[in-house]
Design a protein around this motif. Structure first.
Motif, PDB file in Angstrom:
ATOM      1  N   ALA A 183       9.094  50.935   9.087  1.00  0.00           N
ATOM      2  CA  ALA A 183      10.289  50.295   9.635  1.00  0.00           C
ATOM      3  C   ALA A 183      11.418  51.295   9.833  1.00  0.00           C
ATOM      4  N   ARG A 184      11.593  52.223   8.883  1.00  0.00           N
ATOM      5  CA  ARG A 184      12.660  53.217   9.001  1.00  0.00           C
ATOM      6  C   ARG A 184      12.434  54.142  10.192  1.00  0.00           C
ATOM      7  N   GLY A 237      10.799  53.387  12.821  1.00  0.00           N
ATOM      8  CA  GLY A 237      10.757  52.635  14.072  1.00  0.00           C
ATOM      9  C   GLY A 237       9.426  52.744  14.786  1.00  0.00           C
ATOM     10  N   LYS A 263       7.255  47.175  15.127  1.00  0.00           N
ATOM     11  CA  LYS A 263       7.968  46.044  14.550  1.00  0.00           C
ATOM     12  C   LYS A 263       7.068  45.359  13.528  1.00  0.00           C
TER      13      LYS A 263
END
Length: 259
Positions: free
Chosen positions: A70-71, A73, A76
Motif C-alpha cells: 500500500a505504501r 502504491g 489497490k
C-alpha cells in the motif's frame, strides 16, 4: 459485536481475569454473567493455543507485506486485505495473552483491561485499539457481560463487568498456514454424525412448549425468568384453544352458510 471503549475498573484481576465491579451503566448487548459461558467458551485441544499463536504471527507477516504494498502504491488492496493490514504487533501480543488465559483456564477468558495492561506492559489505550483489530480480523469473539447487584427500587439492578472473549483462528488465516500446521479435517462419518445430531436436536426443540424450550436452551437466573414467561404463554394458548367461541349468527346447514 459492538466496539470496545474504556471502562473504569477497580483493582487487579487474578490469573483468569476474574470480573470486577465497574460502576458503569449496563451497555447494549450485555448478557448476565454466569448464564451463557458454558456454551460460549470452546474446549481447546492440546497444543491448539500454540497453533493459534503461530497463525496470528503468520497473519502479521502478511499484514506487514500488505502495508508495504500500500505504501509503494503497487496496487489497490481489497477490503479483506485492508482489514488484515490493520493487524499490528501489539494486537498479536494482546492475542498471545488471551491465548495464555485460554490455555490455563480451559478456554475461559474474561480479563479486565487492568489485567491486560499489567501482563502485556502495554498502555490502556493501546489495548483498547488492539482488541477491536483482533475482533474485526476474526481472532476473538467478544460478549459484554453484566452482573446483578443489590439495589433498592423495583426490578433487578445490573452493572457492567468484564467482557468474555472466545479465541479463534479465522479461516482466512488457516489458509495462509503450511499444510502441517492446519487442523486435521473432520472424518466424513463424524461430520455426518454431527449433522444428524444437529437435525435431531432441532426436531426435538420444535416439539417443546415455550416453557420447556426456555429450560432446555437457557441456564441460570435468566433461564428461570424465560421459563416463567414461557409457562404464561403456554397457559394462554391452552385457554384460547379451550375457550374457542362458536359462530352465533351463522349456521352451516348442508354446506350452505345462513346468516
Amino acid at each position: 459485536m459492538a466496539a470496545l471503549s474504556g471502562m473504569p475498573i477497580g483493582g487487579k484481576g487474578g490469573r483468569s481475569g476474574a470480573p470486577h465491579r465497574t460502576g458503569a451503566a449496563v451497555r447494549a448487548n450485555s448478557i448476565e454473567a454466569g448464564t451463557f459461558e458454558d456454551t460460549f467458551f470452546p474446549r481447546l485441544a492440546a497444543g491448539e493455543t500454540d497453533r493459534m499463536l503461530r497463525g496470528a504471527r503468520k497473519a502479521l507477516d502478511n499484514a506487514n507485506g500488505l502495508r508495504r504494498i500500500a505504501r509503494k502504491g503497487e496496487r489497490k488492496l481489497s477490503c479483506a486485505e485492508r482489514i488484515l493490514a490493520r493487524l499490528t504487533a501489539t494486537a498479536v501480543r494482546v492475542f498471545e495473552e488471551l491465548l495464555t488465559l485460554a490455555r490455563l483456564n480451559d478456554g475461559r477468558v474474561f480479563p479486565t483491561y487492568d489485567y491486560l495492561v499489567e501482563r502485556t506492559h502495554l498502555g490502556r489505550s493501546t489495548i483498547q485499539r488492539a482488541l477491536p483489530i483482533l475482533e474485526e480480523n476474526g481472532f476473538i469473539l467478544k460478549q459484554r457481560r453484566c452482573k446483578r447487584i443489590d439495589a433498592s427500587g423495583p426490578g433487578p439492578r445490573y452493572e457492567q463487568t468484564s467482557n468474555a472473549y472466545r479465541v479463534l483462528l479465522p479461516k482466512a488465516v488457516i489458509a495462509m498456514l503450511p499444510r502441517w500446521m492446519r487442523p486435521a479435517p473432520l472424518p466424513v462419518d463424524q461430520e455426518q454424525l454431527a449433522c444428524d445430531r444437529a437435525e435431531e436436536t432441532k426436531a426435538m426443540l420444535a416439539t417443546l412448549s415455550c416453557k420447556e424450550f426456555a429450560e432446555a436452551t437457557v441456564t441460570g437466573p435468566m433461564g428461570k425468568v424465560l421459563a416463567m414467561l414461557g409457562a404464561g404463554i403456554d397457559r394462554r394458548e391452552r385457554e384460547v384453544q379451550l375457550d374457542a367461541q362458536p359462530l352465533i349468527d351463522s349456521y352451516i346447514q348442508g354446506g350452505t352458510v345462513l346468516a
